[in-house]
Design a protein around this motif. Structure first.
Motif, PDB file in Angstrom:
ATOM      1  N   PRO A  95     121.152  14.321  14.262  1.00  0.00           N
ATOM      2  CA  PRO A  95     121.244  15.779  14.065  1.00  0.00           C
ATOM      3  C   PRO A  95     122.089  16.473  15.122  1.00  0.00           C
ATOM      4  O   PRO A  95     122.666  17.526  14.862  1.00  0.00           O
ATOM      5  N   ALA A  96     122.186  15.880  16.318  1.00  0.00           N
ATOM      6  CA  ALA A  96     122.951  16.514  17.397  1.00  0.00           C
ATOM      7  C   ALA A  96     124.428  16.657  17.042  1.00  0.00           C
ATOM      8  O   ALA A  96     125.096  17.584  17.517  1.00  0.00           O
ATOM      9  N   ASP A  97     124.945  15.750  16.205  1.00  0.00           N
ATOM     10  CA  ASP A  97     126.362  15.786  15.859  1.00  0.00           C
ATOM     11  C   ASP A  97     126.746  17.071  15.126  1.00  0.00           C
ATOM     12  O   ASP A  97     127.620  17.818  15.566  1.00  0.00           O
ATOM     13  N   TYR A  98     126.115  17.314  13.998  1.00  0.00           N
ATOM     14  CA  TYR A  98     126.487  18.499  13.225  1.00  0.00           C
ATOM     15  C   TYR A  98     125.830  19.768  13.745  1.00  0.00           C
ATOM     16  O   TYR A  98     126.237  20.868  13.379  1.00  0.00           O
ATOM     17  N   PHE A  99     124.876  19.622  14.633  1.00  0.00           N
ATOM     18  CA  PHE A  99     124.377  20.773  15.393  1.00  0.00           C
ATOM     19  C   PHE A  99     125.530  21.337  16.223  1.00  0.00           C
ATOM     20  O   PHE A  99     125.851  22.523  16.140  1.00  0.00           O
ATOM     21  N   GLY A 100     126.148  20.480  17.022  1.00  0.00           N
ATOM     22  CA  GLY A 100     127.238  20.941  17.870  1.00  0.00           C
ATOM     23  C   GLY A 100     128.459  21.375  17.098  1.00  0.00           C
ATOM     24  O   GLY A 100     129.090  22.386  17.416  1.00  0.00           O
ATOM     25  N   ARG A 101     128.813  20.625  16.056  1.00  0.00           N
ATOM     26  CA  ARG A 101     129.988  20.977  15.267  1.00  0.00           C
ATOM     27  C   ARG A 101     129.813  22.341  14.604  1.00  0.00           C
ATOM     28  O   ARG A 101     130.754  23.139  14.513  1.00  0.00           O
ATOM     29  N   THR A 102     128.601  22.594  14.125  1.00  0.00           N
ATOM     30  CA  THR A 102     128.342  23.877  13.468  1.00  0.00           C
ATOM     31  C   THR A 102     128.344  25.019  14.474  1.00  0.00           C
ATOM     32  O   THR A 102     128.854  26.114  14.190  1.00  0.00           O
ATOM     33  N   LEU A 103     127.804  24.776  15.660  1.00  0.00           N
ATOM     34  CA  LEU A 103     127.813  25.826  16.682  1.00  0.00           C
ATOM     35  C   LEU A 103     129.234  26.241  17.032  1.00  0.00           C
ATOM     36  O   LEU A 103     129.556  27.437  17.031  1.00  0.00           O
ATOM     37  N   VAL A 104     130.099  25.285  17.349  1.00  0.00           N
ATOM     38  CA  VAL A 104     131.449  25.672  17.766  1.00  0.00           C
ATOM     39  C   VAL A 104     132.238  26.299  16.617  1.00  0.00           C
ATOM     40  O   VAL A 104     133.183  27.056  16.856  1.00  0.00           O
ATOM     41  N   SER A 105     131.852  26.018  15.385  1.00  0.00           N
ATOM     42  CA  SER A 105     132.517  26.640  14.237  1.00  0.00           C
ATOM     43  C   SER A 105     132.103  28.090  14.039  1.00  0.00           C
ATOM     44  O   SER A 105     132.787  28.841  13.333  1.00  0.00           O
ATOM     45  N   ASN A 106     130.991  28.466  14.658  1.00  0.00           N
ATOM     46  CA  ASN A 106     130.457  29.813  14.456  1.00  0.00           C
ATOM     47  C   ASN A 106     130.414  30.665  15.716  1.00  0.00           C
ATOM     48  O   ASN A 106     130.276  31.885  15.620  1.00  0.00           O
ATOM     49  N   LEU A 107     130.524  30.046  16.878  1.00  0.00           N
ATOM     50  CA  LEU A 107     130.526  30.796  18.135  1.00  0.00           C
ATOM     51  C   LEU A 107     131.933  31.293  18.454  1.00  0.00           C
ATOM     52  O   LEU A 107     132.923  30.716  17.992  1.00  0.00           O
ATOM     53  N   PRO A 108     132.063  32.340  19.259  1.00  0.00           N
ATOM     54  CA  PRO A 108     133.395  32.814  19.671  1.00  0.00           C
ATOM     55  C   PRO A 108     134.184  31.697  20.353  1.00  0.00           C
ATOM     56  O   PRO A 108     133.605  30.813  20.994  1.00  0.00           O
ATOM     57  N   PRO A 109     135.503  31.711  20.227  1.00  0.00           N
ATOM     58  CA  PRO A 109     136.330  30.595  20.718  1.00  0.00           C
ATOM     59  C   PRO A 109     136.311  30.377  22.220  1.00  0.00           C
ATOM     60  O   PRO A 109     136.728  29.318  22.688  1.00  0.00           O
ATOM     61  N   HIS A 110     135.808  31.346  22.989  1.00  0.00           N
ATOM     62  CA  HIS A 110     135.760  31.144  24.444  1.00  0.00           C
ATOM     63  C   HIS A 110     134.522  30.362  24.875  1.00  0.00           C
ATOM     64  O   HIS A 110     134.394  29.986  26.038  1.00  0.00           O
ATOM     65  N   LEU A 111     133.614  30.083  23.940  1.00  0.00           N
ATOM     66  CA  LEU A 111     132.386  29.368  24.263  1.00  0.00           C
ATOM     67  C   LEU A 111     132.513  27.889  23.907  1.00  0.00           C
ATOM     68  O   LEU A 111     133.017  27.528  22.848  1.00  0.00           O
ATOM     69  N   LYS A 112     132.014  27.043  24.821  1.00  0.00           N
ATOM     70  CA  LYS A 112     131.972  25.603  24.592  1.00  0.00           C
ATOM     71  C   LYS A 112     130.516  25.168  24.415  1.00  0.00           C
ATOM     72  O   LYS A 112     129.587  25.854  24.846  1.00  0.00           O
ATOM     73  N   VAL A 113     130.334  24.011  23.809  1.00  0.00           N
ATOM     74  CA  VAL A 113     128.991  23.456  23.567  1.00  0.00           C
ATOM     75  C   VAL A 113     128.951  22.029  24.089  1.00  0.00           C
ATOM     76  O   VAL A 113     129.871  21.240  23.853  1.00  0.00           O
TER      77      VAL A 113
END
Length: 294
Positions: A95-113
């Motif tokens: 679950p950690a894989d698409y958790f992170g992928r989904t976060l960066v797809s929805n968070l502002p571009p200046h934020l990293k995960v």
């Protein structure tokens, strides 16, 4: 004169300490959101990766290697692009894989995960009890003991060590747990999870209100899950931990063993973890499902 020299020495020591603190604060980025992940085999990631999951991934999604990955050239304690496996070299999609992928797809571009994954296939939650894990680990089968050895013999202490390492670069924003198959029908499980959660908060100097606990359900009854009865106990966790949130596994495709999720099940479950985390962070999850490099 000695008093003056002593006073100057103390001042110099204090100044040095302050400088170190300021340098550490500068090194830590508040724009780097870190998430700790732990549990048993479903969080570890069942072996076997499909082509669509192998990358590339958005460079804003990173994994802190909790162990060495010789074939991938990863060293423990270093950050890398979050291409699976994220937990151990022999693991797979989790679950950690698409958790992170989904976060960066929805968070502002200046934020990293970033994610840190310390999980042990087949283990009871007792393995992460820092005060009593030894007695459980001593009775574990050889294959599990080998995994435990990879974490220095103490998975909880290793998770804390990796968490502290991650805090040098970012800010821990949440903890993800997927565990329970080996504790099926254990009504004391919520208390045990709470004890570990509280200890993590203490040892990493975190506050519950800033670091929620996201806990996924096991393979559900609609997929004929072998441990589906445990979901009723998992669903009660917020009664014990107010900052805990249960992630539904309804409809998440399972493997034939009825214990592990199929790749599409892991993807969907990861997206659901992310949707909850996004809402807790104050963001509205988008409808788009992230691909490999989004």
């Amino acid at each position: 004169m000695n008093r003056i020299q002593d006073g100057l020495a103390r001042f110099a020591c204090l100044l040095g300490t302050l400088c170190v603190g300021l340098l550490a604060a500068r090194a830590q980025s508040t724009n780097f959101y870190v998430f700790l992940c732990f549990g048993q085999s479903n969080m570890e990631g069942f072996p076997g990766l499909e082509a669509q999951d192998k990358g590339p991934v958005n460079e804003r999604f990173q994994v802190l290697a909790a162990v060495d990955f010789p074939t991938l050239g990863r060293k423990q304690g270093q950050w890398y692009p979050a291409i699976p496996p994220l937990c151990r070299p022999s693991a797979g999609l989790s679950p950690a894989d698409y958790f992170g992928r989904t976060l960066v797809s929805n968070l502002p571009p200046h934020l990293k995960v970033g994610v840190v994954n310390v999980s042990v296939a087949g283990c009871k939650i007792e393995l992460f009890d820092p005060d009593n894990f030894q007695s459980y680990a001593a009775t574990a089968p050889p294959w599990m003991q080998n995994i435990i050895k990879g974490y220095g013999g103490n998975p909880y202490a290793h998770l804390v060590a990796m968490g502290r390492r991650a805090q040098q670069d970012g800010v821990i924003k949440g903890i993800l747990l997927h565990q329970g198959e080996s504790n099926t029908n254990d009504k004391d499980w919520p208390r045990k999870v709470n004890a570990i959660y509280q200890r993590l908060l203490h040892d990493l100097q975190l506050r519950a209100e800033d670091v929620p606990l996201l806990v996924g359900e096991l393979v559900p009854a609609d997929q004929k899950g072998a441990c589906a009865s445990m979901n009723k106990i998992i669903q009660t966790l917020p009664q014990t931990i107010p900052t805990a949130h249960v992630i539904s596994a309804q409809g998440c495709a399972a493997r034939a063993d009825r214990l592990h999720f199929a790749p599409e099940g892991y993807r969907e479950l990861g997206r659901r973890y992310a949707a909850k985390m996004l809402s807790l962070l104050g963001y509205e999850p988008g409808r788009a499902r992230p691909g490999n490099a989004q």
